[in-house]
Every structure is written in C-alpha cells, then in structure tokens.
Design an enzyme around this catalytic site. Structure first.
Site, mmCIF file in Angstrom:
data_model
loop_
_atom_site.group_PDB
_atom_site.id
_atom_site.type_symbol
_atom_site.label_atom_id
_atom_site.label_comp_id
_atom_site.label_asym_id
_atom_site.label_seq_id
_atom_site.Cartn_x
_atom_site.Cartn_y
_atom_site.Cartn_z
ATOM 1 C CD1 TRP A 206 -1.901 -2.234 1.895
ATOM 2 C CD2 TRP A 206 -2.904 -1.569 0.116
ATOM 3 N NE1 TRP A 206 -3.059 -3.233 1.364
ATOM 4 C CE2 TRP A 206 -3.485 -2.500 0.369
ATOM 5 C CE3 TRP A 206 -3.310 -0.960 -0.976
ATOM 6 C CZ2 TRP A 206 -4.447 -3.218 -0.334
ATOM 7 C CZ3 TRP A 206 -4.349 -1.114 -1.941
ATOM 8 C CH2 TRP A 206 -4.956 -2.544 -1.615
ATOM 9 C CG ASP B 9 -3.268 4.002 4.388
ATOM 10 O OD1 ASP B 9 -4.217 3.888 4.922
ATOM 11 O OD2 ASP B 9 -2.899 3.240 3.429
ATOM 12 C CE LYS C 168 -8.153 -2.477 4.908
ATOM 13 N NZ LYS C 168 -8.222 -3.782 4.297
HETATM 14 C C1 LIG Z 1 -3.076 0.196 4.625
HETATM 15 C C2 LIG Z 1 -4.003 -0.003 3.550
HETATM 16 N N1 LIG Z 1 -4.082 1.126 2.693
HETATM 17 C C3 LIG Z 1 -4.890 1.400 1.534
HETATM 18 C C4 LIG Z 1 -5.638 0.406 1.220
HETATM 19 C C5 LIG Z 1 -6.536 0.361 -0.093
HETATM 20 O O1 LIG Z 1 -8.023 0.694 0.468
HETATM 21 P P1 LIG Z 1 -9.064 0.905 -0.868
HETATM 22 O O2 LIG Z 1 -9.386 -0.488 -1.334
HETATM 23 O O3 LIG Z 1 -10.201 1.549 0.176
HETATM 24 O O4 LIG Z 1 -8.685 1.856 -1.678
HETATM 25 C C6 LIG Z 1 -5.793 -0.786 1.847
HETATM 26 C C7 LIG Z 1 -6.666 -1.936 1.412
HETATM 27 O O5 LIG Z 1 -6.723 -3.035 2.092
HETATM 28 C C8 LIG Z 1 -5.053 -1.051 2.941
HETATM 29 O O6 LIG Z 1 -4.876 -2.226 3.807
#
Ligand SMILES: Cc1ncc(COP(=O)(O)O)c(C=O)c1O
Length: 380
Positions: free
Chosen positions: A113, A186, A210
């Site tokens: 991520w 994030d 989550k």
């Molecule tokens: C730490 C983290 N950041 C970003 C995301 C991406 O999230 P989204 O699918 O809501 O864009 C996730 C998805 O699992 C994640 O675990």
C-alpha cells in the site's frame, strides 16, 4: 444462520460487531430520528431512500463526525471528511493537493500500500508538477518483514507519508514516529485499534472496511491550516480537500449507508471502553497467536518480532520440504475452513496464511484458531 459459528478472519471488508449489523439492518428498514438514536421515534422511511441533505441524515452525519473526534482522538484543529474513492483515492489526492514545484514529498515504503501511494506521487510528478518523491526508507529487500528505521529527514520536506499498519505483510509501527516534518498517515487497517497518535498527523485517512464499517466510505482528517494552502491549478474541484470542507462534507452525495455504519461502529467502540479497551483486547488476541507461532516448529511468522502487527498476523508453513509446502498450506486452509475458521488465506503476494483480528473479532475465535493450529501440527 450457519449451524457452527464461522470465525471471519477476512482482511477487508471485514468482521463488524453483531450489534452493528442489527442496528444497521433496522435503519435500512426504518431510520430513527436523532441520528438513529435507540428509543427515538422512527421517521417512517429507510435510511436508503432519504436525501443526504435531509434533517434525519444530517443527524447521522454530524454524529459520525463528532464520534470520530471523540472516540478516535482526532483533535478539533482537524476537519473530518467522510469521502468516497477508498484509501487509494487518498494516495492521489494528497500529492494532487500539496505537491508544489520543488517540494519534497517523503515516503516510508513498508509494503504494497505504501508502494501504491509512492506510485501516485511519482505519476503526478511525471505530469510536470516539479516535486520530488523521496523514499526515505524501505523494507522491500527483506520481503517487507519489518518496519525500517527512519533516517534524518530533509528539514524542508512537505510531509512524511507512513502506512501505520501493513495489512498484507502484517507489520505495524509500534508507536507513531517522532519526526520534525508533518505526518501523512494511512491508518486504514489499524485505526481505532489502540491509542495511536492520530492527532499528530497533519493529514490522515482510513478506508472504513476494516475497523470502521463497510467499504465505500473513507475517513479523512486534515489540519485546517492545510486547507488554506494554495492548490496547484488544474486539480478538479472534487479532488480538492477544501471543496469538501467548504461544503460541510456534502459537496456531493456521500455513501449514506457507509456513514451510518461508521457512526454505529464508533458508538460500539465507545460503549466497549474506547480505543484503550480495544487495545487491551487486541493485544491479548495478537499475543496468543504470536505465542502459538513462536512455540511451533511448523509455522513461521512473517514479521520480525519488533514490527508485528496486532491486526494482521501473517505466517507460512515451514517444516515440510519446499515442494510440499504449498499442498500443506492448501490442506491447512481447507481444514481450517471446514472447522469454521474462514478467510485465513494469505495475500497472493506473500502466500501462506493471514489472520486478520480487527476490533470486532472475538477472543474465542483466536482461541479456536490456536487450538486448531496445534492439532494440525500434531497430525502433520
Ligand atoms: C493499509 C491500506 N491502505 C490502503 C488500502 C486500499 O484501500 P481501498 O481499497 O479502500 O482503496 C488498503 C486496503 O486493504 C490497506 O489495507
């Protein structure tokens, strides 16, 4: 209802408290007044069929924002926005709003991520913004098995972007690092799991799916002083934080259902002792699982001991010769599923297994998994 309980270890969208399902279902049938307050009169309409500008929805929206401050510790200096587009949109929105010519946007690369956030900053730079994307630390070489130490940062950095918990690899910052530059965090997969210093982020964001609710709503908090910064020309209005803040978070139609569920989840966290109580429970669950991994000669934890996530516990099956490991892992996962332990398959980039044990995940489910693992190892 399934005959045997299914323990849901899904990484996301993920388990939510049963009380939240009940109250959300009720609001879908008929919303109550006062932000769906228990005991308040029904409004005669479903949450799903009312305007996002109506009084009953305004009460839900306001309650969700108030609880984000109160329960998650987001200070009043920060605007809370409940946006769409997921955390992934924030990977782009942050640099779109704040990358100015010559700016240094710093990133710690702690997993898939973080890498995606870095990619978006680079993509925007490729469009001619004239900023620099500086990867200050990376754990890529060792398969993202730890949280790398931060070096001295450029004093003129615009921000340092961190992923507080790495959902895929199962690593987590034990505490929010002390740095002299503004933080962008994030916190998608550990928000609300413990007191974690969210107030220290100039900008923070978390996809709800989550620890906070369903997919389709993203909690964003941003220091109001950042809303006054000049955004480079050419950024569409919908991608500017100020647009959303100026419109009271209702620039366009939000995910009304998602906002309600987020509000209900925060009420649940508050009623169950707040993030401090969540932290104690989460620590007990994670400790039990890591103890099982450390005490085994079959299971191999992915994350180094000093970097372990309390939300996503990752491991592979060792012991067997390389060629047999995949088959053994498959057998582990299918026998686990048959025993009611669902969603344990690791992310495709890591393989092995992952147990996501978010706030709503019950302690009994961890006990059941630990017992299952011991029994599987005995028979293997
Ligand atoms: C730490 C983290 N950041 C970003 C995301 C991406 O999230 P989204 O699918 O809501 O864009 C996730 C998805 O699992 C994640 O675990």
């Amino acid at each position: 209802m399934a005959a045997t309980p299914i323990y849901n270890f899904s990484a996301g969208p993920a388990i939510l408290p049963p009380e939240v399902f009940e109250r959300a279902a009720e609001a879908v049938r008929e919303l109550r007044a006062d932000g769906h307050a228990p005991g308040a009169p029904g409004i005669g309409l479903s949450l799903l069929e009312i305007s996002h500008r109506s009084k009953p929805f305004a009460a839900v929206h306001e309650a969700a924002i108030a609880l984000s401050h109160e329960v998650l510790g987001i200070p009043d200096t920060h605007e809370v926005l409940l946006l769409q587009g997921g955390a992934s949109l924030q990977f782009a929105m942050v640099p779109l709003n704040f990358a100015t010519p010559g700016a240094k946007l710093c990133y710690a690369d702690t997993g898939a991520w973080s890498s995606k956030a870095i990619k978006e900053s680079r993509e925007i730079a490729a469009g001619g913004r004239g900023h620099e994307t500086v990867v200050v630390s990376s754990a890529k070489q060792s398969g993202y098995d730890h949280i790398p130490a931060l070096p001295a940062l450029p004093a003129d950095a615009t921000y340092l972007h961190l992923t507080s918990n790495n959902t895929i690899y199962g690593t987590e910052y034990a505490t929010m690092p002390e740095v002299d530059v503004p933080l962008v965090v994030d916190a998608s997969s550990d928000i609300g799991s413990r007191p974690m210093g969210l107030e220290r982020a100039a900008i923070g964001y978390a996809g709800a799916q989550k620890n906070l609710g369903p997919s389709g709503v993203t909690l964003v908090w941003i220091d109001r002083s950042w809303l006054e910064r000049e955004v480079p020309a050419g950024v569409p209005n919908i991608l500017r934080y100020k647009t959303h803040a100026d419109a009271g978070g209702l620039f366009n139609t939000p995910n009304t259902f998602g906002v309600l569920v987020l509000e209900l989840v925060l009420e649940w966290v508050k009623a169950h002792g707040g993030v401090e109580a969540m932290a104690a429970r989460n620590m007990a669950k994670a400790d039990a699982l890591y103890a099982a991994l450390d005490g085994s000669s079959l299971y191999v934890p992915h994350a180094r001991a000093d970097s372990r996530s309390r939300m996503n516990v990752t491991w592979t099956l060792g012991g067997a010769p390389e060629a047999e490991r995949e088959a053994l892992t498959k057998r582990f996962l299918s026998e686990a599923a048959a025993a009611g332990l669902d969603g344990l398959k690791g992310h495709r980039s890591v393989g092995g297994c992952r147990a996501s044990i978010y706030n709503a995940f019950p302690v009994e489910g961890v006990t059941k998994l630990v017992d299952f693992m011991a029994e599987f190892e005995r028979k293997a």
